[in-house]
Design a protein around this motif. Structure first.
Motif: not given
Length: 491
Positions: A184-200
């Motif tokens: 919901p609300g979609g996701c930008t590539e920048e937000d996706a990369e931030f989320a991946l960095e958090l997981v990493q």
């Protein structure tokens, strides 16, 4: 062309599988723990069978059951007597300690305590990788939106902790040219990369990587000290490292081979599969169906039936048959259950005898294995054992499926003892597994600076009298997960 239907008669012979035959085949294939479950189900469903406390044939109960049969009405006596007497005979064979001591496992004092101790020492289910990461995610102080995207990434990691799907495919999908939001609300590539960095950034180090290079580099970045050289080595020379081309790497990086080896020693401590230490499938514990023990210089075979219950005939069912003998429905039900009890016990006893006969042949043929170990395993085909005991090879195959044997040399699948082989120059035969063991021992004892090539291994085996092709050696080496001589070479 005219189409018509007509009837015709013909005679032919056809094998029809009866219920008893099907049950016997099914019982033969069952490993011990599955067999125990099957018998317990029959105990619940069949009023003729009851579980006794303690051991022994229960002579008093058997004689009491016979007395109840003797008092039954005259009309059903012949059929009832025959089936009950057959059940009594099977029950004596099932419960008789003397029978079990020759072909079965006798219950020993203290084994119940051992079982309870094993249950108490069984490890609880471990935390899965996803649960471990979600716990860390809930504890971190980030915006709810970012945590929502990170949770979607966590749920898409494979069992090794890698993200194998394109990052943006977790949040969008295309259908008939239309891009649809999965979050919901979609996701930008920048937000996706931030989320991946958090997981990493979570434990274990390297989780959330998209390939092995990224996984190892993520782990290096968490190590104290300067790891720039190791990171460069992985990012630019991963293929050469996998093929052990150390001189080539040293020349391109302008350093010595010793410097490359030092960096490899650091990299060797990294974990290329950081998710493997969590959850996954629960370990499968093996209970041997057959024990082979050496007693007084002789190998004694014992079929493991320790977990099977001790049975007795239900006196209540006999009394019900006596009282309601004239009721056709009750009589049909009771006699059907009586037949089911007889079939069950016959099938289990037949399974016991078949396993014993097959194991006896294995022990006779592979005696040197039981005395000296896997290097003395002989070539053996199931057809040979089947011919010796007068059974079809498919019956032997079914009897061995999923079953294990405890031997003086360790625990082995029963099919382990059946393998092809090669003829030696002196007319003897050597099994495939024995040859693979020789190859493994040769590699362990080789000069690591000048490892044996496949052709050199062939020459050594031929000098021992084994005529084998180079491609066969290469195939066995790959089965043993032994790298090529180039990859094994140490500089």
């Amino acid at each position: 062309m005219q189409i018509s239907q007509n009837f015709s008669q013909r005679m032919e012979q056809k094998l029809v599988m009866t219920r008893q035959m099907i049950q016997s085949i099914e019982m033969l294939q069952l490993p011990l723990m599955d067999l125990m479950q099957n018998i317990n189900q029959e105990l619940v469903a069949n009023p003729w069978l009851e579980q006794r406390d303690g051991d022994g044939p229960g002579d008093a109960e058997v004689s009491g059951a016979q007395k109840a049969v003797d008092q039954a009405p005259a009309e059903p006596t012949n059929e009832t007597d025959a089936r009950v007497k057959r059940l009594e005979t099977l029950m004596r064979e099932w419960n008789d300690p003397n029978t079990r001591s020759s072909t079965g496992m006798v219950r020993r004092a203290g084994e119940d305590d051992a079982k309870m101790e094993a249950m108490q020492n069984t490890a609880a289910p471990s935390t899965s990788l996803e649960e471990h990461l979600v716990q860390q995610l809930h504890l971190c102080k980030e915006e709810p939106r970012l945590k929502q995207l990170a949770e979607a990434i966590v749920g898409s990691l494979d069992m090794n902790g890698y993200l194998k799907v394109p990052l943006m495919d977790l949040f969008y999908k295309s259908s008939e040219g239309i891009r649809q939001e999965l979050v919901p609300g979609g996701c930008t590539e920048e937000d996706a990369e931030f989320a991946l960095e958090l997981v990493q950034s979570f434990d274990p180090a390297g989780v959330g990587a998209r390939d092995m290079k990224e996984c190892l580099i993520l782990q290096l970045q968490r190590l104290p000290g300067d790891t720039e050289f190791e990171e460069q080595l992985i990012s630019k020379h991963m293929d050469d490292l996998s093929h052990n081309r150390l001189p080539k790497i040293a020349k391109e990086m302008g350093v010595s081979v010793e410097r490359i080896k030092e960096a490899l020693a650091h990299i060797a401590h990294l974990n290329p599969k950081p998710g493997r230490g969590f959850g996954g499938a629960r370990p499968q514990y093996v209970v041997p169906d057959v024990h082979v023990e050496e007693i007084d210089n002789q190998f004694v075979i014992r079929i493991n039936e320790h977990f099977l219950p001790t049975l007795r005939i239900s006196g209540d069912s006999l009394q019900l048959l006596k009282k309601e003998a004239k009721d056709a429905a009750v009589r049909e039900y009771i006699m059907g259950k009586l037949g089911s009890a007889v079939w069950l016990m016959e099938s289990v006893i037949q399974r016991r005898n078949t396993l014993y006969r097959i194991t006896q042949q294995i022990v006779d043929i592979q005696k040197e294995f039981f005395e000296h170990g896997p290097s003395h395993l002989k070539p053996l085909m199931m057809q040979e054992v089947a011919e010796r005991i007068g059974m079809h090879v498919s019956t032997v195959s079914r009897a061995l499926a999923g079953k294990y044997m405890q031997t003086p040399q360790g625990l082995f699948p029963m099919k382990y003892f059946f393998t092809g082989g090669f003829a030696t120059q002196d007319g003897e035969a050597e099994s495939n597994r024995a040859i693979m063991l020789k190859i493994s021992e040769m590699v362990k004892g080789e000069d690591k600076h000048n490892p044996l090539s496949d052709q050199e291994i062939v020459a050594r085996l031929q000098s021992d009298g084994v005529d084998i092709a180079r491609r066969t050696v290469a195939k066995y080496r790959e089965k043993l997960n032994i790298p090529s001589s180039r990859q094994r070479k140490e500089y």
